[in-house]
Scaffold this motif. Structure first.
Motif, PDB file in Angstrom:
ATOM      1  N   SER A  93       1.112  -0.871  -0.130  1.00  0.00           N
ATOM      2  CA  SER A  93      -0.072  -0.010  -0.004  1.00  0.00           C
ATOM      3  C   SER A  93       0.840   1.088   0.049  1.00  0.00           C
ATOM      4  CB  SER A  93      -0.975  -0.012   1.104  1.00  0.00           C
ATOM      5  OG  SER A  93      -0.285  -0.070   2.433  1.00  0.00           O
ATOM      6  N   LEU A  94       0.242   2.403  -0.207  1.00  0.00           N
ATOM      7  CA  LEU A  94       0.740   3.480  -0.262  1.00  0.00           C
ATOM      8  C   LEU A  94       0.036   4.699   0.404  1.00  0.00           C
ATOM      9  CD1 LEU A  94      -0.838   5.649  -2.241  1.00  0.00           C
ATOM     10  CD2 LEU A  94       0.458   4.496  -3.949  1.00  0.00           C
ATOM     11  N   ILE A 153      -4.878   8.666   3.656  1.00  0.00           N
ATOM     12  CA  ILE A 153      -5.408   7.613   2.896  1.00  0.00           C
ATOM     13  C   ILE A 153      -4.589   6.677   2.736  1.00  0.00           C
ATOM     14  CG2 ILE A 153      -6.979   6.902   1.199  1.00  0.00           C
ATOM     15  CD1 ILE A 153      -7.939   9.859   0.778  1.00  0.00           C
ATOM     16  N   ARG A 154      -4.604   5.540   2.955  1.00  0.00           N
ATOM     17  CA  ARG A 154      -3.879   4.261   2.675  1.00  0.00           C
ATOM     18  C   ARG A 154      -4.479   3.477   1.722  1.00  0.00           C
ATOM     19  NH1 ARG A 154       0.004   1.323   6.840  1.00  0.00           N
ATOM     20  NH2 ARG A 154       0.705  -0.427   5.635  1.00  0.00           N
ATOM     21  N   VAL A 155      -3.785   3.640   0.551  1.00  0.00           N
ATOM     22  CA  VAL A 155      -4.246   2.729  -0.658  1.00  0.00           C
ATOM     23  C   VAL A 155      -3.574   1.545  -0.942  1.00  0.00           C
ATOM     24  CG1 VAL A 155      -5.130   3.027  -2.991  1.00  0.00           C
ATOM     25  CG2 VAL A 155      -5.011   5.027  -1.546  1.00  0.00           C
ATOM     26  N   PRO A 156      -4.173   0.533  -1.072  1.00  0.00           N
ATOM     27  CA  PRO A 156      -3.523  -0.780  -1.345  1.00  0.00           C
ATOM     28  C   PRO A 156      -2.960  -0.873  -2.939  1.00  0.00           C
ATOM     29  CG  PRO A 156      -5.368  -1.371  -0.165  1.00  0.00           C
ATOM     30  CD  PRO A 156      -5.701   0.034  -0.408  1.00  0.00           C
ATOM     31  N   HIS A 157      -2.185  -1.319  -3.441  1.00  0.00           N
ATOM     32  CA  HIS A 157      -1.789  -1.483  -4.664  1.00  0.00           C
ATOM     33  C   HIS A 157      -1.048  -2.668  -5.134  1.00  0.00           C
ATOM     34  CE1 HIS A 157       2.417  -0.775  -4.519  1.00  0.00           C
ATOM     35  NE2 HIS A 157       2.196  -0.019  -3.111  1.00  0.00           N
ATOM     36  N   THR A 158      -1.188  -3.124  -6.258  1.00  0.00           N
ATOM     37  CA  THR A 158      -0.369  -4.167  -6.777  1.00  0.00           C
ATOM     38  C   THR A 158       0.564  -3.917  -7.499  1.00  0.00           C
ATOM     39  OG1 THR A 158      -1.916  -4.448  -8.510  1.00  0.00           O
ATOM     40  CG2 THR A 158      -2.387  -5.760  -6.865  1.00  0.00           C
ATOM     41  N   TYR A 159       1.946  -4.473  -7.171  1.00  0.00           N
ATOM     42  CA  TYR A 159       3.162  -3.918  -8.192  1.00  0.00           C
ATOM     43  C   TYR A 159       4.149  -4.943  -7.894  1.00  0.00           C
ATOM     44  CZ  TYR A 159       6.912  -1.059  -9.892  1.00  0.00           C
ATOM     45  OH  TYR A 159       8.080  -0.763 -10.609  1.00  0.00           O
ATOM     46  N   HIS A 160       4.365  -5.625  -8.970  1.00  0.00           N
ATOM     47  CA  HIS A 160       5.148  -7.044  -8.933  1.00  0.00           C
ATOM     48  C   HIS A 160       6.580  -6.723  -9.742  1.00  0.00           C
ATOM     49  CE1 HIS A 160       1.937  -9.006  -7.147  1.00  0.00           C
ATOM     50  NE2 HIS A 160       1.221  -8.412  -8.213  1.00  0.00           N
ATOM     51  N   ALA A 161       6.721  -5.392 -10.302  1.00  0.00           N
ATOM     52  CA  ALA A 161       7.938  -5.260 -11.090  1.00  0.00           C
ATOM     53  C   ALA A 161       9.226  -5.239 -10.082  1.00  0.00           C
ATOM     54  CB  ALA A 161       7.707  -4.073 -12.045  1.00  0.00           C
ATOM     55  N   ALA A 162      10.479  -5.390 -11.007  1.00  0.00           N
ATOM     56  CA  ALA A 162      11.607  -5.083 -10.222  1.00  0.00           C
ATOM     57  C   ALA A 162      12.109  -3.865 -10.032  1.00  0.00           C
ATOM     58  CB  ALA A 162      12.648  -5.962 -10.936  1.00  0.00           C
ATOM     59  N   ALA A 163      11.607  -2.734 -10.430  1.00  0.00           N
ATOM     60  CA  ALA A 163      11.911  -1.394 -10.583  1.00  0.00           C
ATOM     61  C   ALA A 163      11.951  -1.005  -9.282  1.00  0.00           C
ATOM     62  CB  ALA A 163      11.109  -0.530 -11.479  1.00  0.00           C
TER      63      ALA A 163
END
Length: 1213
Positions: A743-744, A805-815
């Motif tokens: 999350s962010l 606001i804490r927003v979940p997210h999906t991020y699977h990249a290696a950056a």
């Protein structure tokens, strides 16, 4: 001599022989055979007067009798060198040497004596023999020489052979038999020609050198040199003839320049022109229309006739060479230039004489060049050039019709017809609409023009036909844009005759053809005429009409037609343009859509001040711009908009309301309600006027950036940050759990605004999804947030408030970085006064941790020692401050698991550097064997040293500003140079880690903040001094902020844990151990020592699948330490291991040297399973670990003591 006669001239070759032979049939056959070899081909002329060798493809030769040539009939100044023969041939028919000696030789000698006395002539003896005579003469045993040999011996001189023999029979003479004859003929002709040319050239040179001497006559010089040019034509050396005529023309012009004084004519000529009847209509290129040579020799020729004669001769040579385009252009250049000179004596000439002469001459040049063109096969490019040249000379003829038409009143004295008139024109031209009287109009002799002077219809037909001929030639010559220009003249004629519909159609089609060729003036003129015809026809103001007006105004501005005169022919252009603008506004209001015009020069927009100004009482900024009105009248515009581009596709729009723009430059202020900061570039500007949108692009294409000119240099705009404007920050959460959804943390600050409604949308790169519907909100009082799948909807956020606001997210990249684009659309008031605002934020958050964790596990019976090594991530070069590290179990269903950490009583932050990691130990005790999986969490509380220093400096700067009662908005501007000074000087780091005192090197503060102008230099220095002092004295700071990362850790398993111990026995009894006596016996080097190897096995950490009563085959191996110990006993063996089993083996150790020695190591490992056996529920080899229980023990071995006696023989006495 006529021009066609010149082209048919041939080289004369005389023949001579006894009269009886010349009257015989044999000579007739021989002459016919020789004539069949003519013209001569590929004759070569090598002359010292010309650098290159000339090859004559065909050389015409005429055979004439010697007795027909009379020298007394030849002129002293011949027109051509070809009037005299170049070669004399004597024909001999003699097979017998005696006859030759007694009679023939004398005949040849008499002929030879006569012809050798003639200058610049060669001679040749031709022996005609029968085939049988030739065979006899060629016999090997013939003692007498042949007739040919006798002739050569008698008449040849030097190396040149002038005797040739041909074989004749009753049949025909073959070309092969005549090969030697034709070769000798070419050689003799070219030698004579070269000699004649050299002699005549020397005469010309001698005459030219006497130019400055009294009595020198240009006409005589001209006749001499012209004879060379005529000879070149007769010899088919056309290029040399063209060069000679060019030299003659240059000589005349040079003589004319040096001799003329004002209007005084040259003394060798008569007047400039003596007009004869039909002079204005005679064919220009016909040489025989007057006795030009006689006039030249008598010094009575006028300059006009001389120039016409020289041009005709020059063009004749050009036509013979096939250079037809050059021929036509030369004639056109002569007509244009000499026609202007004739204007000086226009009073003595018939009315419109010059115009009639040029018109007739142009027509003659076109017809004559077409005749020459029929003789050649021209390629495509040459033919196109020829047609283009004809189009130019026909346009010159059409210009004469413009002058005549204006003079007699058939055409108006306006553009485009009046363009043809020159300031020196003295033709009877009247500015009044009535035609002027032409007293001498009947004296011109061109019948077409005479009829057109009085009949307008005849004139129109002649005008249209001539123009169409020129257009046709231009099109064939790939000169389409020149043809289009002439179409405008036809349209102007239609307009003048009242054919408005036809004129409007033509004027509508022409500008589109002119514009690509940058013929702006003509395009503008056509557009103005199109507007006039549109008005006459009463058509409505459509979209097409507005486009025409805008195109006209573009050309009007670019060509600077503000005075209204010249091409447009109008007076008050200000009133005219004002009317057009009003009609555009009126017509545009009736259109359905907008008309967009790009890069129109009517207006130009530029940045007046490159730094924007904050609005202060609201979000947004003002920008000063300069708007230049290039028209001569005021223009009312509806609005002006500027579009600025920033980073990451951020765009701002600055606008202003309706404005009246006077001519010249006006400074205006535009406003943008959207909060933004940073550096922007002016992208597009737009001025709206009714439905017309004038747009300008201010950025150069990407392909031109390397060669950017100042005109296309980008306009940069700097917008300072407004600390009171709405702001959104995006960062990683303070607590990150790696086994939980990522999350962010989004923080919305309202600033000065009371946000009634706001919509937040998040976007990023492909592969990133934001789950806004599952967001967790920390609300401010009175505010509300609606979380939907598409956006976050905020309402009723008060001033100076914030929402997290804490927003979940999906991020699977290696950056390492995640780019987050935040769009905020919000309203700060309600009702009609609501101003919609849009804010664009681009934030980057780090997706990788700044630290790296490595775990190492050590099994010790029922305890597990875990060592966690924390270091900085590779490549980050960051310093970390670790506050605490804690290990907790989270799902110990089995129970009995106790975790004990190793930490000091007082928590002191540990600093981790790229070269100095930190180690944290944990002991995990388990009362019962572990048979279930257990998950644990490693809690690491840390922060970056940079963050710690930045917060520390920020707090002290804020405190200093508060102490001095200064605005807190300047906190960021003052802290930045302090942080930069700390980055450049790292000497403070070691002291800070030890004492928490932050020493800022004052000498590193080279740059003062940009706020010196607003706060004052003294105040800025006071703030910095207070901050530096407080940091040095370690004054109290606000509560510390730490980050936490929770790392999932699984409890490790080990199927078999073995411990090995070697017990040393200090007595002879193996039952006594080293622990049985408080005073163990000493050990000596080389002394056998009894020992016992004890191996214990445990399945306590076996994990799932562990069953009781199972055993496993193990193998032990004592590591050989050959330098320290000598081992006696069972060093390697197998045994069966069960849970808790102990296996002992007796050993004998012998230390090899004294000192503190480590005991040997023991390796224990499981053996592979035998077929059918299952150990611990699996066929796989179980994991095993062995630890040395005696690993830390060292044995003291003493050196062996004793006495030895030696007897030494000392010798006698």
């Amino acid at each position: 001599m006529d021009a066609r006669d010149m082209s048919n001239m041939k080289v004369q070759v005389t023949f001579s022989a006894p009269l009886i032979f010349l009257s015989s049939d044999q000579w007739t056959q021989i002459r016919t055979a020789i004539s069949a070899q003519l013209p001569l081909r590929d004759a070569v002329w090598k002359s010292s007067l010309r650098p290159a060798v000339r090859t004559i493809s065909e050389l015409g030769v005429e055979l004439v009798g010697l007795e027909t040539i009379r020298d007394e009939l030849t002129s002293q100044v011949p027109q051509t060198l070809l009037e005299k023969p170049f070669l004399n041939i004597y024909i001999v028919t003699c097979d017998d040497t005696d006859m030759y000696k007694n009679a023939v030789r004398k005949q040849i000698k008499d002929w030879h004596t006569a012809v050798t006395q003639r200058k610049n002539q060669e001679w040749l003896i031709l022996l005609v023999v029968r085939p049988d005579a030739r065979a006899t003469a060629g016999s090997f045993f013939a003692m007498k020489s042949s007739v040919l040999d006798r002739i050569k011996a008698d008449f040849n001189s030097g190396r040149r052979d002038r005797c040739v023999q041909i074989v004749w029979s009753q049949g025909a003479i073959t070309p092969t038999a005549c090969a030697d004859l034709t070769a000798k003929m070419k050689e003799g002709i070219m030698a004579a020609f070269d000699s004649a040319v050299m002699q005549r050239s020397e005469e010309v040179r001698r005459s030219e050198s006497q130019r400055q001497m009294p009595g020198w006559n240009f006409c005589t010089f001209f006749i001499l040199k012209e004879s060379i040019a005529s000879s070149f034509v007769g010899m088919n050396l056309i290029e040399d003839a063209i060069l000679t005529y060019s030299e003659l023309e240059a000589s005349f012009l040079q003589t004319q320049t040096s001799s003329l004084s004002g209007q005084k004519t040259i003394s060798w000529f008569g007047k400039l022109i003596n007009p004869d009847s039909n002079d204005d209509s005679l064919p220009l290129l016909e040489v025989g229309k007057k006795p030009y040579r006689d006039l030249i020799l008598n010094n009575t020729i006028s300059v006009f006739d001389f120039r016409v004669y020289l041009l005709a001769k020059h063009c004749e040579a050009l036509g013979m060479s096939g250079r037809l385009g050059e021929l036509v252009r030369k004639a056109a250049s002569f007509l244009g230039g000499f026609g202007q000179r004739l204007k000086g004596c226009d009073a003595s000439l018939p009315g419109f004489f010059v115009e009639s002469w040029i018109f007739s001459a142009a027509s003659n040049v076109v017809s004559e060049s077409d005749k020459w063109a029929d003789l050649f096969e021209l390629d495509v490019s040459t033919l196109a050039s020829f047609h283009a040249a004809k189009g130019e000379i026909l346009e010159l003829a059409r210009i004469q019709l413009d002058k005549i038409g204006i003079g007699v009143g058939h055409l108006p004295h306006t553009t485009p017809f009046s363009i043809s008139l020159t300031a020196t024109s003295t033709s009877p031209v009247s500015d009044s609409p009535e035609p002027s009287p032409i007293e001498s109009a009947g004296q011109i002799t061109n019948t077409d023009l005479l009829a057109g002077l009085t009949d307008r219809d005849v004139f129109d037909k002649l005008y249209i036909d001539t123009t169409n001929r020129a257009i046709d030639m231009y099109i064939k010559g790939a000169r389409r844009k020149f043809a289009l220009k002439l179409h405008g003249s036809l349209a102007a004629l239609d307009l003048h005759r009242g054919r408005h519909a036809q004129a409007h159609q033509t004027y509508s089609s022409l500008p589109a053809h002119y514009t690509p060729h940058s013929w702006t003036s003509l395009a503008t003129f056509m557009q103005a005429r199109r507007l006039d015809t549109h008005l006459h026809l009463g058509k409505p103001h459509s979209r097409e009409w507005i486009d025409t007006v805008l195109a006209f105004l573009k050309g009007f501005v670019e060509e600077g037609m503000h005075d209204g005169m010249g091409l447009l022919g109008r007076g008050d252009m200000r009133a005219y343009v004002t009317g057009l603008i009003e009609e555009v506004r009126r017509g545009g209001s009736e259109l359905d859509g907008d008309i967009v015009m790009v890069d129109h020069p009517m207006f130009s927009v530029s940045i007046h001040q490159n730094t924007a100004i904050h609005a202060n009482d609201q979000d947004g900024s003002f920008l000063n711009i300069d708007v230049r009105n290039a028209l001569p009248c005021e223009v009312v515009v509806d609005n002006i908009r500027l579009f600025l581009s920033g980073r990451d596709s951020e765009r701002l729009e600055f606008t202003t309301a309706s404005q009246t723009l006077p001519p010249g430059t006006t400074t205006l202020t535009v406003f943008c309600p959207n909060p933004a900061s940073g550096l922007f570039v002016l992208d597009v500007s737009e001025v709206s006027m009714s439905a017309v949108k004038l747009q300008w692009s201010h950025q150069s294409p990407a392909s031109h950036t390397q060669h950017m000119t100042p005109k296309h240099h980008p306009s940069l705009v700097r917008i300072p940050r407004d600390f009171r404007a709405v702001d959104i920050q995006v960062e990683s959460p303070m607590c990150i759990q790696l086994d939980a959804p990522q999350s962010l943390l989004l923080t919305l600050r309202s600033g000065r605004n009371k946000i009634r409604r706001g919509i937040i949308k998040l976007s990023s790169v492909v592969g990133v999804g934001f789950q806004t519907e599952n967001a967790e909100v920390t609300l401010s009082e009175g505010a509300s947030v609606e979380c939907t799948e598409e956006s976050l909807n905020v309402s009723n956020l008060e001033m100076e408030s914030q929402i997290q606001i804490r927003v979940p997210h999906t991020y699977h990249a290696a950056a390492e970085l995640l780019k987050v684009v935040v769009e905020l659309d919000y309203h700060t008031s309600e009702g009609d006064l609501s101003v919609p605002r849009h804010a664009h934020f681009t934030r980057h958050i780090t997706t990788t941790l700044p630290l790296m964790i490595q775990a190492q596990d050590h099994f010790r019976g029922k305890s597990l020692i875990s060592n966690f090594t924390i270091s900085t991530s590779p490549g980050t070069y960051q310093h970390l401050r670790i506050s605490s590290v804690r290990l907790d179990s989270i799902d110990d269903a089995q129970g009995g698991l106790v975790i004990t950490g190793c930490r000091p009583a007082k928590r002191v932050p540990v600093t981790v550097t790229p070269t100095q990691p930190a180690h944290f130990l944990f002991r995990i005790d388990s009362d019962s064997p572990r048979s279930a999986y257990v998950s644990m969490h490693l809690h690491i509380t840390y922060r970056l040293l940079r963050e710690e220093i930045e917060r520390l400096v920020t707090a002290h700067v804020s405190s200093a500003l508060q102490t001095l009662s200064l605005s807190q908005d300047m906190t960021s501007d003052i802290k930045d140079p302090i942080l930069k000074a700390l980055e450049n000087d790292g000497t403070w780091l070691e002291r800070y880690n030890t004492t928490n005192e932050l020493h800022v090197n004052s000498s590193a503060l080279k740059e003062l903040p940009d706020v010196c102008d607003s706060l004052g230099l003294d105040n800025v220095r006071k703030v910095i001094d207070i901050v530096v002092e407080s940091l040095r004295n370690n004054l109290p700071t606000p509560s510390e902020v730490w980050r936490e990362v929770i790392v999932p850790v699984d409890l490790p398993f080990k199927n078999i844990v073995s411990s090995a111990r070697i017990h040393i026995h200090r007595t002879t009894s193996a039952t006594d151990s080293v622990d049985a006596s408080r005073r163990p016996l000493p050990l000596y080097a080389g002394q056998p020592i009894a020992a016992t190897l004890t191996m214990e096995n445990s399945f306590h950490w076996g994990g799932p699948g562990l069953t009781e009563g199972k055993c496993y085959s193990m193998r032990f191996d004592i590591v050989d330490m050959g330098k320290d110990w000598l081992i006696s006993g069972r060093k390697k063996g197998d045994y069966e291991a069960t849970d808790g089993s102990v296996h002992s083996i007796p050993l004998t150790l012998i230390p090899l040297h004294h000192g503190e020695l480590s005991l040997p190591q023991v390796n224990i490992r499981p053996l592979p399973l035998t077929s059918g056996e299952v150990t611990m529920g699996s066929m796989a080899l179980p994991s095993a670990e062995t630890y040395q229980a005696h690993g830390a023990e060292r044995v003291l071995v003493l050196p062996r003591g004793g006495r030895t006696t030696f007897v030494v023989d000392m010798g006698e006495g």
